[in-house]
Design an enzyme around this catalytic site. Sequence first.
Site, PDB file in Angstrom:
ATOM      1  N   GLU A 189       0.810  -1.220   0.000  1.00 20.87           N
ATOM      2  CA  GLU A 189       0.000   0.000   0.000  1.00 20.87           C
ATOM      3  C   GLU A 189       0.843   1.270   0.000  1.00 20.87           C
ATOM      4  O   GLU A 189       0.510   2.252  -0.667  1.00 20.87           O
ATOM      5  CB  GLU A 189      -0.918  -0.001   1.225  1.00 20.87           C
ATOM      6  CG  GLU A 189      -1.819   1.209   1.304  1.00 20.87           C
ATOM      7  CD  GLU A 189      -2.669   1.213   2.566  1.00 20.87           C
ATOM      8  OE1 GLU A 189      -3.234   2.266   2.882  1.00 20.87           O
ATOM      9  OE2 GLU A 189      -2.759   0.165   3.226  1.00 20.87           O
ATOM     10  N   ASP A 190       1.964   1.254   0.743  1.00 16.92           N
ATOM     11  CA  ASP A 190       2.684   2.502   0.999  1.00 16.92           C
ATOM     12  C   ASP A 190       4.094   2.563   0.406  1.00 16.92           C
ATOM     13  O   ASP A 190       4.801   3.552   0.621  1.00 16.92           O
ATOM     14  CB  ASP A 190       2.779   2.746   2.516  1.00 16.92           C
ATOM     15  CG  ASP A 190       1.408   2.984   3.127  1.00 16.92           C
ATOM     16  OD1 ASP A 190       0.571   3.607   2.451  1.00 16.92           O
ATOM     17  OD2 ASP A 190       1.173   2.536   4.258  1.00 16.92           O
TER      18      ASP A 190
END
Length: 721
Positions: free
Chosen positions: A76-77
Amino acid sequence: MIRQYELVERVKAYDPSADEDLLNRAYVYSMKAHGSQTRASGDPYFLHPLEVAGILTQMKLDAGTIATALLHDTVEDTVATLDDIERVFGKEIARLVDGVTKLSRLELHSEQAKQAENFRKLVLAMSEDIRVLLVKLADRLHNMRTLFHLKKPEKRRRIARETIEIYSPLAERIGMHKIKDELDDLAFAELNPDARDSILAQLARLRSEGENRVQTIITELRELLASEGLPEATVSGREKSAYSIWRKLQRKNVSFEQLSDIMAFRITVGSVGECYQALGVVHAHYPVVPGRFKDYISTPKPNGYRSLHTGVIGPGRNRIEVQIRTQDMHEIAELGVAAHWAYKQDHQPRPNGGEYRWLRELLDILEHAQKPEEFLEHTKLELFQDQVFCFTPKGDLIALPRGATPVDFAYAVHSQVGDHCVGAKINGRMLPLRTQLQNGDQVDIVTSKAQTPVPGWERFVVTGKARARIRKFLRTQQRAQYMELGRGMLMRQFKSEGYEFTEKALEAATKIFQQPTVDDLMAGVGSGLHSVREVFHAVFPGHKAQAAPAVREVEEPGVPTIKPKKARKESALPIRGLIPGMAVHYARCCHPLPGDRIVGIVTTGKGVTIHTIDCETLESFHESPERWIDVSWETGPDSPEEHVGRITVVIANEQGSLGTLFTVIGKNQGNVIHQKITNRSTDYFELLIDIDVKDAKHLTNIMAALRATPAIHSVERARGR
């Protein structure tokens, strides 16, 4: 920060055979992937997945779960992809990471829709492997512990509300009460800090006044159990959490001073038999608070929780709650499903999400909800409610939210049972389907293959599964009804203009009206989204419209009516088989009945509203001839459908006259569904009465019978009220 070797040592301490290489690779990979990223607090971002892994080591979870915790934010990051995770760590870890990963890259219209989509994915993933939920709960717990670092108050409140509405109930459902209590308290501190501070101050005051009452009661209970043959029993006690006390204050609507059972004590013994022995000792020495005893050992909660609960007036005349359980039960009560997943020397079978009935019900809601927000709404209904426990005739236990009805029970048994439910016997008595069930009720559902979900059910069901299933059926039926109605309207228009109707002819118009299929276009016509004339002219753009036939005339000032054409029976659109409340609505201003001359008014998004031909409301549509359609009943004499007829009655204000009125209606096969006194004087009553009847002739017969009754002065059919 937990160092790499410290994390590995923590896991190896309870699982000597843990995959040390997997843990080392996950630690290094996550640290490099997050690189120089920082959190709102200014700390390195890698600290977050590391703390999540640390929380899970306290639950003694397997190496795969710990590795997932370290990697859960990489996709996600960071620039890492799921393919990268699968290539380095294998399919199982990639699947777990994907389950926890939020849909941050998905383009959604609102924050609520984003939240709902994330939760949909979480439910699907944890149904395959419950460890996804364990990682997610640990992730949420650390985020809540550091929530105060976020600068925007509205963002903090949104996260806290999401926690208390979704993740805390999820933790409770899988029995992780320790995490649930901390999530509740952290969210409560953000959402209602004044109330929390007030309760904590009150608890501090009680502690100062009571000179450690908790320890005094623990000592007395321990000595009592030892003297009665249970020397190995352990006793612990604590004050209830601030959020738990606040909810009880809200639910019972009392002040803090009136709430006496704010202390809970736990007795832990060696066997199930000793649980009941300890219960007997406590009840023999202290007065029991009525209605507070619950046996979750013989009847465990759906999340596997087992314990005996009782309320007594204990030592020092303090009202206390006592929980009695074995050590194994206590482990399940604290860690829930995590206790099953924790490392075991004997490698016991570990459960997956499929073993949890509530999780299967969430999946069923997911299948039937149309929008993400609708799924989230139903899920909150499913999770965040107190429960009642009811039994099937065979003795199977069904857990439902408080306020549940037999329809909720039917859907909990099976979706097909709910769809075909026609009645219910509760403890041997036939009772209405909207009856609220109570703890211990035995419910026997009566079904019929001819039955389908009724629109009115949605008003009283409380479970998300029932509501989602009913809504899906109604949506499907409504679309089919709109399609049938739209087809009929188009066929009638084509025929009146001298063309043969074919679906192929409509294909060109689908692009003009931006509808994917011909069926969608016909449904749009039936729902009033597109007018029949617009569609017809899109199919035949060069057609010259004929002079519109005079379908309306005003025979009396202010009262529009329809002038039927000679070929009415051929051209009128039949409404037989169209379910009221979906594509067709009966106007409440005139209550049309089979046998009445009627007209249809197309309303955008609602389909067709049926009015009697002399209804005063039709005057407002005088300038919109395109919305008028010619309709006919064409219901057979054996049609089972009943309609509401409304009459006004003037009756003598005499003893027994009202009884006479209803008796006459009943003897003529009418059923009064609503009555209202609209005017009252010394001598007379004027009533407005709604009656279930078969058709206009049936209502006429009832009115004739009423006029022949001496106590009744006048009877008229109500119009425009």
